[in-house]
Design an enzyme around this catalytic site. Structure first.
Site, PDB file in Angstrom:
ATOM      1  N   ASN A   1     -23.510  -6.993 -63.723  1.00 48.86           N
ATOM      2  CA  ASN A   1     -23.011  -7.869 -62.345  1.00 48.86           C
ATOM      3  C   ASN A   1     -23.242  -6.940 -61.228  1.00 48.86           C
ATOM      4  OD1 ASN A   1     -21.848  -9.431 -60.399  1.00 48.86           O
ATOM      5  ND2 ASN A   1     -19.983  -9.377 -61.112  1.00 48.86           N
ATOM      6  N   GLY A   2     -24.165  -7.339 -60.150  1.00 50.93           N
ATOM      7  CA  GLY A   2     -23.863  -6.400 -59.049  1.00 50.93           C
ATOM      8  C   GLY A   2     -25.392  -6.058 -58.500  1.00 50.93           C
TER       9      GLY A   2
ATOM     10  N   GLU B   1     -21.342 -28.292 -49.013  1.00 42.96           N
ATOM     11  CA  GLU B   1     -21.753 -27.554 -50.457  1.00 42.96           C
ATOM     12  C   GLU B   1     -21.746 -28.393 -51.596  1.00 42.96           C
ATOM     13  OE1 GLU B   1     -18.798 -24.701 -51.197  1.00 42.96           O
ATOM     14  OE2 GLU B   1     -17.182 -25.546 -50.251  1.00 42.96           O
TER      15      GLU B   1
ATOM     16  N   CYS C   1     -22.478 -13.409 -61.390  1.00 49.07           N
ATOM     17  CA  CYS C   1     -22.476 -13.079 -62.908  1.00 49.07           C
ATOM     18  C   CYS C   1     -21.362 -12.852 -63.414  1.00 49.07           C
ATOM     19  CB  CYS C   1     -23.319 -11.683 -62.887  1.00 49.07           C
ATOM     20  SG  CYS C   1     -25.016 -11.871 -62.132  1.00 49.07           S
TER      21      CYS C   1
ATOM     22  N   ARG D   1     -17.787 -19.214 -61.694  1.00 50.28           N
ATOM     23  CA  ARG D   1     -18.140 -18.318 -61.040  1.00 50.28           C
ATOM     24  C   ARG D   1     -19.590 -18.770 -60.365  1.00 50.28           C
ATOM     25  NH1 ARG D   1     -15.378 -13.231 -61.441  1.00 50.28           N
ATOM     26  NH2 ARG D   1     -17.012 -12.211 -60.936  1.00 50.28           N
TER      27      ARG D   1
ATOM     28  N   GLU E   1     -14.193 -26.568 -41.709  1.00 46.74           N
ATOM     29  CA  GLU E   1     -13.900 -26.690 -43.098  1.00 46.74           C
ATOM     30  C   GLU E   1     -14.263 -27.920 -43.790  1.00 46.74           C
ATOM     31  OE1 GLU E   1     -13.311 -24.619 -45.353  1.00 46.74           O
ATOM     32  OE2 GLU E   1     -12.624 -25.840 -46.839  1.00 46.74           O
TER      33      GLU E   1
ATOM     34  N   TRP F   1     -26.267 -15.094 -62.323  1.00 44.80           N
ATOM     35  CA  TRP F   1     -26.401 -15.591 -60.981  1.00 44.80           C
ATOM     36  C   TRP F   1     -27.634 -15.024 -60.205  1.00 44.80           C
ATOM     37  CZ3 TRP F   1     -26.008 -15.045 -55.486  1.00 44.80           C
ATOM     38  CH2 TRP F   1     -26.033 -16.319 -54.725  1.00 44.80           C
TER      39      TRP F   1
ATOM     40  N   LYS G   1     -17.179 -28.144 -46.653  1.00 46.59           N
ATOM     41  CA  LYS G   1     -16.680 -29.030 -47.948  1.00 46.59           C
ATOM     42  C   LYS G   1     -17.907 -30.066 -48.310  1.00 46.59           C
ATOM     43  CE  LYS G   1     -14.511 -26.998 -49.099  1.00 46.59           C
ATOM     44  NZ  LYS G   1     -14.204 -25.975 -49.138  1.00 46.59           N
TER      45      LYS G   1
ATOM     46  N   HIS H   1     -23.647 -30.994 -24.628  1.00 43.24           N
ATOM     47  CA  HIS H   1     -24.188 -29.912 -24.399  1.00 43.24           C
ATOM     48  C   HIS H   1     -25.667 -29.817 -25.197  1.00 43.24           C
ATOM     49  CE1 HIS H   1     -21.507 -28.966 -21.216  1.00 43.24           C
ATOM     50  NE2 HIS H   1     -20.508 -28.846 -22.012  1.00 43.24           N
TER      51      HIS H   1
ATOM     52  N   LYS I   1     -18.533 -18.832 -57.231  1.00 40.86           N
ATOM     53  CA  LYS I   1     -17.322 -18.963 -56.779  1.00 40.86           C
ATOM     54  C   LYS I   1     -16.720 -17.710 -56.172  1.00 40.86           C
ATOM     55  CE  LYS I   1     -13.004 -20.770 -56.496  1.00 40.86           C
ATOM     56  NZ  LYS I   1     -13.054 -21.638 -55.391  1.00 40.86           N
TER      57      LYS I   1
HETATM   58  O1  M6R Z   1     -12.823 -15.945 -52.553  1.00 41.78           O
HETATM   59  P1  M6R Z   1     -13.126 -15.987 -51.229  1.00 41.78           P
HETATM   60  O2  M6R Z   1     -12.067 -16.673 -50.301  1.00 41.78           O
HETATM   61  O3  M6R Z   1     -13.030 -14.548 -50.324  1.00 41.78           O
HETATM   62  O4  M6R Z   1     -14.506 -16.752 -51.021  1.00 41.78           O
HETATM   63  C1  M6R Z   1     -14.988 -16.844 -49.771  1.00 41.78           C
HETATM   64  C2  M6R Z   1     -16.066 -17.837 -49.753  1.00 41.78           C
HETATM   65  O5  M6R Z   1     -17.149 -17.537 -50.471  1.00 41.78           O
HETATM   66  C3  M6R Z   1     -15.547 -19.309 -50.285  1.00 41.78           C
HETATM   67  O6  M6R Z   1     -14.607 -19.618 -49.314  1.00 41.78           O
HETATM   68  C4  M6R Z   1     -16.777 -20.354 -50.080  1.00 41.78           C
HETATM   69  O7  M6R Z   1     -16.891 -20.400 -48.783  1.00 41.78           O
HETATM   70  C5  M6R Z   1     -16.307 -21.720 -50.760  1.00 41.78           C
HETATM   71  N1  M6R Z   1     -17.148 -22.153 -51.775  1.00 41.78           N
HETATM   72  C6  M6R Z   1     -15.983 -22.897 -49.920  1.00 41.78           C
HETATM   73  O8  M6R Z   1     -15.731 -23.903 -50.698  1.00 41.78           O
END
Ligand code: M6R
Length: 596
Positions: free
Chosen positions: A99-100, A480, A2, A27, A473, A75, A477, A496, A591
């Site tokens: 927010n929270g 997501e 949010c 966000r 990683e 959100w 990417k 395995h 985000k």
């Molecule tokens: O702001 P942060 O680096 O703490 O965020 C951690 C994760 O939420 C963030 O890296 C998330 O996995 C990304 N969407 C990946 O692209």
């Protein structure tokens, strides 16, 4: 997650709120709303979906008159993303955005609000009714705010309009991010500086369990017990143009291509006049005094953290463990006698990391935050901070923060103790040039994404050692933003179990940059190929074979994740583009993840 904006001043509030909310879109959100106050009357408008839906509904803000207001992008956590659940929520007198997550909302409903009729499924509405209840019983608004601070359990950043106080706006904070923006004849509330940077670069920090009272002219900050706090503003070093896309179609593409410049900036920011690299000696002393480093992070930052573990152990010879924050906080391993904690977080606001930070601080351990956002919660609350200097990262999919995190970790490792005599200035400059060269091959990545990924149901990344970490990683990417189910595997583990999933034409992307296991990974490629896999190989020049699809110029073997990840970022980008996905704002994701 949010986003919150509030404004009190002499200009029309609604367009300012919309512009602030647009800066918080990154966000992640699924509905939006504003409340604008014209004297004693307050108009509330909400819309599900994009902010544009709300903006169209109120003619870009022109339809709502008034110079004070609050806005929100939601959100969903409690209740579906519907108009009824969108913020602002209200009681007779109070209109609020939040927010929270309020953890004891059920108990509060039961204790105080048995006869109250609720219009939404949200925990937020409980707060609006509590304020009403407390003021109805004779409390002033500040006292009612102190009362809710003592009652609410969980996280909250709140912007509050009290209909009886047309010249004031209230802000309250606990655990969720919130800043106050200060101008000559206006003041603002925002989830981060970006939401307010087009209006002001002066900000007040507001800490947990504090509240603020804003008028056009000033800001007063109080503890949760009502004691006034004297606090100076600070200046945010943010350039408005950093938050624009420029000629790029997406922030993600812009951010991928900013990586060479980010590496160069890190070298510059951490250089002395002599050109030598340096890190604050107090940080280095604290690390040298510890017997083990625990790196704590989430998502992409965790993936940078596991590379960091390798770097610190290999370069500085200090035992290091990388931990997933959400696991660590409730399932803490047996700690060493004198640990030091390093938190890695692009946003500096991730609630899972903060939960660990709070815990280990209580235990009396030293802490360092590596973050992109100066003044963020994790930065303020740790003993030390190292900045990433990557500039704002807007796309939900993290790219330049990952490479910046690894570069700063390498720098940190070499400053603790450079047991392998790595010349980081030279090696990172080389990395920057190699990434720059990779960025000239967009067409190639686009074609490869089309041939291997765009029509695929699932995909596997395979590699060993540091390459395996890049695979984790790379797969995050791809999944997501393109929604292709992708997993990263240690290539040696395939036999395995996982190899059972390989069918005719299953895309398998192999990464090869480590000399000692190069031939082992090549054998694993043969194994999946003989079961029908459609293999795409990314290798370094010195280890490449003729048929490899992407060949990356060599860099120091410990720094290969910085370059091997780049083609994978592009492949994810183009697969998502070709599938018509919302690249910068993938579904269900935020985000800045400010709830646990
Ligand atoms: O702001 P942060 O680096 O703490 O965020 C951690 C994760 O939420 C963030 O890296 C998330 O996995 C990304 N969407 C990946 O692209």
């Amino acid at each position: 997650m949010c986003g919150i904006v509030g404004y009190i001043g002499n200009e029309q509030a609604a367009p300012i709120l919309l512009e602030g909310l647009s800066k918080l879109e990154y966000r992640g959100y699924d509905s939006a709303g504003v409340a604008v106050c014209d004297g004693n009357s307050v108009a509330i408008e909400k819309a599900v979906g994009k902010l544009l839906n709300l903006s169209d509904k109120i003619s870009g803000g022109d339809a709502l008159k008034g110079t004070k207001g609050i806005g929100h992008t939601r959100w969903a956590t409690h209740g579906k993303p519907t108009k009824a659940n969108a913020h602002p929520h209200f009681s007779e007198r109070f209109i609020i955005v939040h927010n929270g997550i309020i953890e004891n909302e059920e108990a509060l409903r039961h204790h105080y609000l048995k006869d109250t009729e609720f219009l939404s499924d949200t925990d937020t509405e409980v707060i609006a009714h509590l304020l009403q209840k407390f003021t109805d019983s004779g409390e002033t608004t500040p006292v009612a705010i102190q009362h809710i601070i003592s009652e609410l359990e969980g996280s909250y950043a709140l912007a509050i309009i009290d209909k009886n106080e047309p010249d004031l706006l209230y802000a309250v904070k606990n655990k969720s991010p919130l800043l106050i923006g200060h101008g000559d004849d206006f003041n603002m509330i925002g989830s981060d500086a970006m939401a307010m940077i087009s209006k002001t670069s002066q900000f007040y920090e507001i800490n947990d369990k504090e509240y603020a009272i804003l008028s056009c002219k000033g800001v007063e900050i109080y503890t949760g017990y009502g004691q006034k706090i004297e606090r100076d503003t600070y200046k945010a070093e943010l350039d408005v143009s950093d938050t624009e896309k420029g000629t790029y179609p997406h922030y993600m593409l812009k951010e991928i291509e900013e990586q060479p410049a980010v590496i160069r900036r890190i070298l510059k920011e951490y250089s002395k006049n002599t050109g030598e690299l340096e890190i604050d000696t107090k940080i280095i002393e604290d690390i040298r005094a510890c017997d083990k480093i625990y790196i704590v992070a989430c998502g992409t930052s965790y993936h940078a953290g596991i590379v960091g573990k390798q770097l610190i152990e290999h370069i500085a010879n200090v035992p290091t463990e990388a931990c997933i924050a959400s696991e660590f906080v409730y399932n803490m391993p047996l700690l060493s006698k004198k640990p030091m904690f390093i938190f890695i977080s692009q946003s500096g606001e991730t609630a899972d990391c903060r939960a660990v930070l709070v815990k280990v601080k209580e235990m009396g351990f030293k802490t360092l935050t590596i973050t992109n956002v100066n003044g963020s919660t994790l930065s303020r609350e740790a003993d030390h901070t190292l900045l990433l200097y990557a500039g704002p990262e807007i796309a939900v999919a993290s790219t330049k923060a990952y490479t910046a995190q690894i570069a700063v970790l390498a720098l940190l490792a070499s400053q603790i103790k450079n047991t392998i005599n790595i010349n980081l200035n030279y090696e990172l400059s080389k990395v920057s040039n190699v990434i720059e060269a990779l960025c000239t091959d967009r067409d190639k990545y686009s074609l490869l994404a089309r041939d291997y990924l765009t029509g695929a149901r699932n995909c596997f990344y395979i590699g060993r050692a540091l390459d395996y970490y890049v695979c984790l990683e790379a797969s995050l990417k791809l999944k997501e933003i393109s929604y292709i189910q992708t997993e990263g595997f240690a290539a040696g583990e395939l036999k395995h179990g996982t190899i059972a999933l390989i069918e005719n034409n299953t895309p398998v992307i192999s990464i090869i940059s480590q000399e000692n296991i190069n031939l082992n990974t090549r054998s694993n490629i043969k194994e999946v190929k003989s079961r029908g896999a459609h293999v795409l190989t990314i290798s370094t020049k010195s280890l490449s074979s003729q048929k490899d699809n992407i060949i990356v110029n060599d860099v120091h073997e410990m720094l290969t994740p910085l370059v091997m990840v780049v083609p994978a970022q592009y492949l994810a980008y183009y697969a998502a583009l070709q599938k018509g996905c919302d690249i910068d704002k993938p579904r269900n994701l935020a985000k800045s993840v400010t709830v646990e």
